[in-house]
Design a protein around this motif. Structure first.
Motif, short mmCIF file in Angstrom:
data_model
loop_
_atom_site.label_atom_id
_atom_site.label_comp_id
_atom_site.label_asym_id
_atom_site.label_seq_id
_atom_site.Cartn_x
_atom_site.Cartn_y
_atom_site.Cartn_z
N TYR A 79 9.26 32.16 24.54
CA TYR A 79 9.66 31.35 23.39
C TYR A 79 8.59 30.32 23.04
O TYR A 79 8.40 30.00 21.85
N ALA A 80 7.90 29.80 24.05
CA ALA A 80 6.83 28.83 23.78
C ALA A 80 5.69 29.48 22.99
O ALA A 80 5.12 28.86 22.08
N CYS A 83 6.86 29.92 19.45
CA CYS A 83 6.84 28.63 18.78
C CYS A 83 5.42 28.23 18.41
O CYS A 83 5.17 27.73 17.31
N THR A 87 6.06 29.32 14.58
CA THR A 87 6.56 28.05 14.07
C THR A 87 5.44 27.25 13.42
O THR A 87 5.65 26.56 12.41
N THR A 88 4.25 27.34 14.00
CA THR A 88 3.09 26.69 13.38
C THR A 88 2.78 27.30 12.00
O THR A 88 2.45 26.57 11.05
N GLY A 229 9.64 32.36 13.89
CA GLY A 229 9.37 30.93 14.00
C GLY A 229 10.60 30.13 14.38
O GLY A 229 10.54 29.24 15.24
N GLY A 232 11.62 31.04 17.95
CA GLY A 232 10.69 30.39 18.88
C GLY A 232 10.98 28.92 19.03
O GLY A 232 10.94 28.37 20.14
N LEU A 233 11.29 28.25 17.92
CA LEU A 233 11.56 26.81 17.97
C LEU A 233 12.82 26.50 18.77
O LEU A 233 12.79 25.73 19.74
N THR A 236 12.81 27.76 22.47
CA THR A 236 12.05 26.88 23.36
C THR A 236 12.87 25.67 23.78
O THR A 236 12.91 25.28 24.96
#
Length: 413
Positions: A79-80, A83, A87-88, A229, A232-233, A236
């Motif tokens: 998940y990190a 993210c 997510t970026t 995204g 992932g956010l 995390t």
């Protein structure tokens, strides 16, 4: 005196039936079914199975060789990475597709989705502590009927008889695989609390089905980057909290070396690639089709285990792989039907909505238009058309082409 023709005996009728069947086989074009899209879907589905095989092997090495039991830490790494990458990408977007706009309108939906995905991964890992491998392999297939039910109600997907037959064939392949495990003496796992372990597997399968249906809806109506995204956010955040509560002591006991680090990296890479490419295959086919292709993941793990862990080989493994492949091909040769287009709720440039009217709906629309126009015609025009053998056919076909043109262009953005 009335004459009668020669009576047809049952043997003649059977022969005529066989000849008709052979004639249909000869005129049947396999190219209509074995398209490049189907072959690409099969190849990509088996690629996903290989990635699952990579996660299984790395986890097994960590547990067996190094006595590392940290499923939440492994999920947190995945998940990190999601993210960090996706997510970026959402944060750098401008306009309606920006992460702030998404969080304002749908944050609670993605929070529930992230929670569902995290717990689906966690419950199936916990099940290994209470029940056997055979039970997990069998009950994990519960995800497929749950997926079909959820797709029926929420995605408005309608399946044909061939789809149900294909699913049944795939499940027979799984049964052959489980039988091969029993013959080879690979009924591993715990028997501490079989009822609890089986319940955890069913819960995990249900959560996976919910997550996959949400994934199919999002990637087909919004975007792949938005789904990954947001997962992932929130994945995390949730897995970090759960890891801090449940596994921080287990991590302190790990005797770190380069082998353990390499296995953690292999697991994280395989899981990250699986999450990244699975939405692509889902958009190309469906969540149900993808999960059918993933049934071969255990077989890839077994084939690798023949060399790495010296498993006993059984010809049933080959039979199982072939049966699952046949079922998967059958499922994808006939397209599913979506009753109504799903409204596009994501105004992001470059996103397409694949939902469209079916051919049967278009024909019905054309018939309704032609019937409505015929009712408005005068009696003299109808009699004149009858005299000339119904020359209104060109007009009818013209009207039938109009809804097809409208439906075709209404789904393009």
């Amino acid at each position: 005196m009335e004459t009668r023709g020669p009576e047809r005996t049952p043997s003649d009728q059977e022969e005529r039936g066989r000849n008709a069947f052979i004639s249909r086989l000869r005129t049947h074009k396999l190219r209509e079914h074995f398209t490049w899209k189907l072959l690409k879907t099969m190849a990509m589905g088996q690629g996903l199975s290989l990635l699952i095989c990579g996660t299984a092997l790395s986890s097994q090495y960590l547990a067996v060789e190094f006595h590392v039991d940290t499923p939440m830490l492994q999920s947190l790494m995945n998940y990190a990475l999601l993210c960090l990458i996706y997510t970026t990408m959402l944060a750098l977007r401008k306009g309606d597709g920006n992460i702030l706009q998404i969080l304002k309108t749908k944050w609670w939906k993605y929070l529930l989705l992230g929670l569902t995905d995290v717990e689906a991964n966690y419950t199936v890992v916990k099940a290994y502590q209470f029940t056997t491998l055979t039970s997990i392999q069998l009950l994990d297939c519960f995800v497929i009927p749950v997926l079909m039910v959820l797709s029926w109600f929420f995605l408005k997907t309608r399946f044909h008889v061939v789809h149900y037959v294909a699913v049944f064939i795939c499940l027979l392949g799984v049964g052959a695989m489980v039988g091969a495990d029993l013959i080879a003496g690979r009924d591993q796992g715990s028997t501490l609390n079989i009822l609890l372990g089986d319940g955890l597997v069913l819960i995990s399968a249900t959560l996976y089905a919910i997550s996959n249906v949400c994934q199919e809806y999002t990637v087909k109506n919004c975007s792949r980057v938005e789904f990954l995204g947001m997962v992932g956010l929130f994945g995390t955040l949730i897995s970090s909290i759960q890891f801090a509560i449940l596994e921080h002591r287990n991590v302190e006991k790990i005797e770190w070396n380069w082998n353990i680090g390499l296995l953690f990296a292999a697991y994280a890479f395989s899981m990250f690639a699986l999450y990244s490419f699975m939405p692509v295959v889902v958009k190309l086919s469906s969540a149900t089709a993808v999960n059918l292709s993933l049934l071969t993941a255990d077989l890839f793990s077994l084939f690798c285990g023949l060399f790495l862990f010296h498993y006993t080989f059984s010809a049933l493994y080959i039979v199982s792989f072939m049966v699952i492949t046949v079922g998967f091909v059958m499922f994808n040769t006939v397209p599913t039907v979506t009753l109504a287009p799903t409204p596009n709720q994501c105004n992001i440039e470059g996103i397409t909505n694949p939902a469209s009217s079916t051919e049967d709906d278009l024909q019905e629309m054309g018939v309704e238009l032609s019937l409505g126009e015929e009712e408005r015609k005068s009696e003299e025009q109808k009699e004149e058309e009858t005299k000339y053998g119904g020359l209104s056919v060109p007009w009818t076909s013209q009207e039938q082409n109009r809804p097809e043109w409208t439906a075709e262009h209404s789904t393009k953005m």
